[in-house]
Design an enzyme around this catalytic site. Structure first.
Site, PDB file in Angstrom:
ATOM      1  N   GLY A   4     -57.632 -17.407 -42.076  1.00 57.90           N
ATOM      2  CA  GLY A   4     -57.467 -18.164 -40.996  1.00 57.90           C
ATOM      3  C   GLY A   4     -58.011 -19.568 -40.899  1.00 57.90           C
ATOM      4  CB  VAL A   5     -58.964 -21.638 -38.109  1.00 59.40           C
ATOM      5  CG1 VAL A   5     -60.379 -20.905 -37.479  1.00 59.40           C
ATOM      6  CG2 VAL A   5     -59.218 -23.134 -37.803  1.00 59.40           C
ATOM      7  CG  ASP A   6     -64.257 -19.116 -41.899  1.00 61.55           C
ATOM      8  OD1 ASP A   6     -64.802 -20.275 -42.168  1.00 61.55           O
ATOM      9  OD2 ASP A   6     -65.010 -17.869 -42.013  1.00 61.55           O
TER      10      ASP A   6
HETATM   11  N1  AR6 Z   1     -55.935 -25.205 -36.836  1.00 60.20           N
HETATM   12  C1  AR6 Z   1     -56.116 -24.724 -35.648  1.00 60.20           C
HETATM   13  N2  AR6 Z   1     -56.048 -23.352 -35.455  1.00 60.20           N
HETATM   14  C2  AR6 Z   1     -55.846 -22.387 -36.485  1.00 60.20           C
HETATM   15  C3  AR6 Z   1     -55.792 -23.032 -37.901  1.00 60.20           C
HETATM   16  C4  AR6 Z   1     -55.767 -24.292 -38.035  1.00 60.20           C
HETATM   17  N3  AR6 Z   1     -55.805 -24.991 -39.035  1.00 60.20           N
HETATM   18  N4  AR6 Z   1     -55.545 -21.661 -38.542  1.00 60.20           N
HETATM   19  C5  AR6 Z   1     -55.355 -20.812 -37.730  1.00 60.20           C
HETATM   20  N5  AR6 Z   1     -55.641 -21.315 -36.449  1.00 60.20           N
HETATM   21  P1  AR6 Z   1     -58.630 -16.729 -37.069  1.00 60.20           P
HETATM   22  P2  AR6 Z   1     -60.735 -15.068 -35.609  1.00 60.20           P
HETATM   23  C6  AR6 Z   1     -55.678 -20.601 -35.119  1.00 60.20           C
HETATM   24  O1  AR6 Z   1     -57.915 -15.678 -37.701  1.00 60.20           O
HETATM   25  O2  AR6 Z   1     -59.425 -14.440 -34.907  1.00 60.20           O
HETATM   26  C7  AR6 Z   1     -61.641 -15.259 -40.573  1.00 60.20           C
HETATM   27  O3  AR6 Z   1     -61.360 -14.679 -41.647  1.00 60.20           O
HETATM   28  C8  AR6 Z   1     -54.948 -19.002 -35.280  1.00 60.20           C
HETATM   29  O4  AR6 Z   1     -53.598 -19.001 -35.016  1.00 60.20           O
HETATM   30  O5  AR6 Z   1     -58.770 -17.864 -37.782  1.00 60.20           O
HETATM   31  O6  AR6 Z   1     -61.481 -15.642 -34.686  1.00 60.20           O
HETATM   32  C9  AR6 Z   1     -63.048 -15.307 -40.142  1.00 60.20           C
HETATM   33  O7  AR6 Z   1     -64.043 -15.590 -41.539  1.00 60.20           O
HETATM   34  C10 AR6 Z   1     -55.631 -18.248 -34.372  1.00 60.20           C
HETATM   35  O8  AR6 Z   1     -55.055 -18.581 -32.977  1.00 60.20           O
HETATM   36  O9  AR6 Z   1     -60.310 -16.398 -36.192  1.00 60.20           O
HETATM   37  C11 AR6 Z   1     -63.471 -14.247 -39.561  1.00 60.20           C
HETATM   38  O10 AR6 Z   1     -63.741 -13.366 -40.255  1.00 60.20           O
HETATM   39  C12 AR6 Z   1     -56.849 -18.852 -34.199  1.00 60.20           C
HETATM   40  O11 AR6 Z   1     -56.838 -20.135 -35.047  1.00 60.20           O
HETATM   41  C13 AR6 Z   1     -62.084 -14.012 -38.815  1.00 60.20           C
HETATM   42  O12 AR6 Z   1     -61.054 -14.438 -39.330  1.00 60.20           O
HETATM   43  C14 AR6 Z   1     -58.197 -17.956 -34.724  1.00 60.20           C
HETATM   44  O13 AR6 Z   1     -57.669 -17.271 -35.771  1.00 60.20           O
HETATM   45  C15 AR6 Z   1     -62.192 -14.664 -37.516  1.00 60.20           C
HETATM   46  O14 AR6 Z   1     -61.188 -14.152 -36.654  1.00 60.20           O
END
Ligand code: AR6
Length: 328
Positions: free
Chosen positions: A31-33
């Site tokens: 994801g964003v991470d």
């Molecule tokens: N810019 C902005 N928002 C984004 C981007 C981006 N580049 N990419 C994704 N999103 P998630 P969580 C949005 O899964 O639910 C990871 O593996 C996405 O659409 O990134 O807090 C970590 O290491 C969504 O709405 O984070 C943890 O293990 C939002 O960011 C776990 O995922 C959050 O999605 C954390 O899960």
């Protein structure tokens, strides 16, 4: 200072800090991470290793390395487990901890993703509400510009019921404004139940006829300052509630002939909690009027008519209907 809700990729934000939706290990993920680690380069992972993890609801900070942002704040949101496991409190805490860190590092601008709404499964509409409320509360006490980023195109992020309600309100008015005769439009407009409270008599401080006549020539800026005083607000309370930048407010304050944009004028009408009739009068001072040919106007009117003057909630709704936002 303002909260902006935008569709954007967080790795491109040129803010002082961006917030990462991390996990307790802080060693990267999807994801964003994943996107942030890829864009920041391997130095970020090395810096994260030294942090020794982070508990859910808390946050830690590193530099931004190859990112345009100076810092990355790694926040750990809760995993959604049905809603009865303190998810809301933990999500609030993740936002608060990030904002406190940003403040401690003197960041003037910060961008957040919707924490927990991807892999962690937090329902988007609810998560959005928590984010907007928590950031909004923080901004009432602190000067900072915050961006809340929504990444995926397809989802609108306000609750279904409110979305449907607003859609129906727009439908009633937007369609009628485009199909009816003027007279029929006016009748329908006046008969709509939501208008009754909007037209409820409001307390005015206008005393004498002289005062009333003086007010006829008032500019937008003069009217704004008068109404702030009448309501016993401070300038800062008003521009914060309007989601307006302090610098823009100073400009309006010092120039009696300042002509604001429609969005700015509406933002102040909302901040002052003006009933619809007074809001109309205020817009007129800036050369505008509420129009039923504009979804933007009807949505703002919907909130005013329902006595809901929370600008962040209004902006959530405007965002969900792909309209530009108030203030800022
Ligand atoms: N810019 C902005 N928002 C984004 C981007 C981006 N580049 N990419 C994704 N999103 P998630 P969580 C949005 O899964 O639910 C990871 O593996 C996405 O659409 O990134 O807090 C970590 O290491 C969504 O709405 O984070 C943890 O293990 C939002 O960011 C776990 O995922 C959050 O999605 C954390 O899960």
């Amino acid at each position: 200072m303002p909260l902006y809700i935008q569709r954007n990729d967080i790795t491109t934000m040129k803010t002082d800090a961006i917030v990462n939706a991390a996990n307790e290990g802080l060693l990267g993920g999807g994801g964003v991470d994943g996107a942030i680690h890829r864009a920041a380069g391997p130095e970020l992972l090395a810096a994260c290793r030294a942090l020794g993890g982070c508990k859910t609801g808390q946050a830690k900070i590193t530099k931004g390395y190859r990112l345009p942002a100076r810092y990355v704040i790694h926040a750990v949101g809760p995993i959604w487990r049905g809603g009865n496991h303190a998810e809301r409190e933990r999500l609030q805490s993740a936002y608060r901890a990030s904002l406190e860190l940003a403040l401690a590092y003197k960041c003037e601008s910060v961008a957040f993703p919707l924490i927990s709404t991807g892999a962690y499964g937090y329902p988007k509409a609810q998560a959005m509400q928590v984010a907007v409320d928590t950031i909004g509360e923080f901004l009432r006490a602190h000067e900072m510009t915050v961006y809340l980023l929504v990444f995926d195109r397809e989802t609108y992020v306000i609750g279904q019921k409110r979305f449907d309600d607003i859609a129906a309100y727009i439908d009633d008015r937007y369609v009628s404004a485009h199909t009816d005769s003027r007279q029929a439009q006016r009748r329908r407009y006046m008969a709509a139940p939501a208008r009754t409270e909007a037209f409820a008599p409001c307390a005015t401080a206008a005393g004498s006829l002289d005062e009333a006549l003086n007010q006829l020539d008032e500019s937008f800026s003069q009217m704004l300052l008068r109404k702030i005083d009448e309501r016993g607000m401070t300038d800062a309370q008003c521009y914060k509630k309007a989601n307006i930048d302090r610098k823009l407010f100073s400009k309006i304050r010092s120039d009696p002939h300042y002509k604001p944009s429609k969005a700015t004028a509406m933002a102040f009408a909302v901040a002052l909690e003006l009933p619809l009739e007074e809001a109309q009068a205020m817009l007129q001072r800036a050369g505008f009027a509420f129009s039923h040919a504009s979804k933007f106007d009807i949505i703002v009117e919907y909130f005013i008519a329902h006595g809901n003057y929370n600008i962040f909630e209004i902006n959530e709704a405007l965002f969900a209907f792909d309209q530009s936002l108030l203030g800022g």
